[in-house]
Write an enzyme that holds these catalytic residues in place. Structure first.
Site, PDB file in Angstrom:
ATOM      1  N   ASN A  69       0.709  -1.330   0.008  1.00 26.41           N
ATOM      2  CA  ASN A  69       0.098   0.038   0.082  1.00 26.41           C
ATOM      3  C   ASN A  69       0.925   1.178  -0.058  1.00 26.41           C
ATOM      4  OD1 ASN A  69       0.533  -0.965   2.679  1.00 26.41           O
ATOM      5  ND2 ASN A  69      -1.094   0.245   3.414  1.00 26.41           N
ATOM      6  N   GLU A  71       0.356   5.369   0.575  1.00 28.34           N
ATOM      7  CA  GLU A  71      -0.653   6.251   1.147  1.00 28.34           C
ATOM      8  C   GLU A  71      -0.332   7.418   0.660  1.00 28.34           C
ATOM      9  OE1 GLU A  71      -1.229   5.279   5.390  1.00 28.34           O
ATOM     10  OE2 GLU A  71      -2.324   3.493   5.031  1.00 28.34           O
ATOM     11  N   CYS A  80      -4.042   0.689  -3.070  1.00 25.07           N
ATOM     12  CA  CYS A  80      -4.035  -0.417  -2.087  1.00 25.07           C
ATOM     13  C   CYS A  80      -2.842  -1.322  -2.796  1.00 25.07           C
ATOM     14  CB  CYS A  80      -5.177  -1.275  -2.271  1.00 25.07           C
ATOM     15  SG  CYS A  80      -6.795  -0.639  -1.597  1.00 25.07           S
ATOM     16  N   GLU A  82      -2.902  -4.563  -3.424  1.00 32.34           N
ATOM     17  CA  GLU A  82      -3.309  -5.540  -4.248  1.00 32.34           C
ATOM     18  C   GLU A  82      -3.212  -4.796  -5.603  1.00 32.34           C
ATOM     19  OE1 GLU A  82      -4.681  -4.911  -1.528  1.00 32.34           O
ATOM     20  OE2 GLU A  82      -6.140  -6.571  -0.946  1.00 32.34           O
ATOM     21  N   CYS A 119     -10.275  -5.154  -0.427  1.00 34.15           N
ATOM     22  CA  CYS A 119     -11.324  -4.010  -0.544  1.00 34.15           C
ATOM     23  C   CYS A 119     -12.294  -4.269  -1.706  1.00 34.15           C
ATOM     24  CB  CYS A 119     -11.029  -2.663  -0.361  1.00 34.15           C
ATOM     25  SG  CYS A 119     -10.120  -1.976  -1.865  1.00 34.15           S
ATOM     26  N   CYS A 122     -10.422  -3.076  -4.972  1.00 29.79           N
ATOM     27  CA  CYS A 122      -9.458  -4.221  -5.588  1.00 29.79           C
ATOM     28  C   CYS A 122     -10.068  -5.528  -6.208  1.00 29.79           C
ATOM     29  CB  CYS A 122      -8.411  -4.556  -4.464  1.00 29.79           C
ATOM     30  SG  CYS A 122      -7.300  -3.375  -3.837  1.00 29.79           S
TER      31      CYS A 122
END
Ligand SMILES: [Zn+2]
Length: 164
Positions: A69, A71, A80, A82, A119, A122
């Protein structure tokens, strides 16, 4: 009137089978993917959530690509693990189908006991990669105490949006 309407309704029941095991039971190939995901957590950029996620994408040619990830202070601008890993894989190996994605998370000085799950955004992106390559994408969701094995991403996202 309401009860009549109810009688006319059909129902769709959606179920998903997820196999649960522990790390020691994984194949050597799957352990390698999980290890890459775990390692990727260590270089995540997660100063705001302090929840470091790593993802490893294994292609059908055996190549493993990892991401984590990333940010940003402007919250929605990050990405993210993924999608970071998957987009990198698709950018560099556009002709290699994705076979497996392993995910791990690290917080408070250790890997999480329970698996974390991707999530919704993703899941949507992984569903499209599965459709694009016409190859089921397995998910290995790592937790110290248990690991979830998902046969294909659509098990985690039934009725996904699609143009096709
Ligand atoms: Zn996500």
């Amino acid at each position: 009137m309401h009860s009549l309407l109810f009688q006319m309704m059909k129902h769709i029941n959606i179920t998903a089978k997820i196999d649960v095991c522990d790390y020691a039971e994984l194949s050597p190939q799957d352990k390698s993917a999980v290890d890459a995901a775990k390692e990727a957590t260590q270089t995540a950029y997660a100063p705001y959530s302090r929840f470091q996620v790593g993802a490893a994408v294994r292609l059908v040619n055996g190549t493993i690509v990892a991401g984590n990830n990333q940010e940003n202070v402007a919250c929605p601008s990050g990405l993210c693990a993924e999608r970071t890993a998957l987009f990198y894989a698709n950018a560099h190996y556009p002709h290699a189908a994705v076979d497996t994605i392993a995910v791990a998370a690290y917080a408070n000085g250790d890997y999480t006991d329970k698996p974390i799950t991707p999530c919704g955004a993703c899941r949507q992106v992984i569903v499209e990669a599965q459709s694009r390559y016409k190859h089921p994408i397995r998910m290995i969701l790592y937790g110290k105490k248990e690991v979830y094995l998902v046969a294909q991403i659509t098990d985690l996202m039934p009725l996904a949006f699609a143009e096709f």
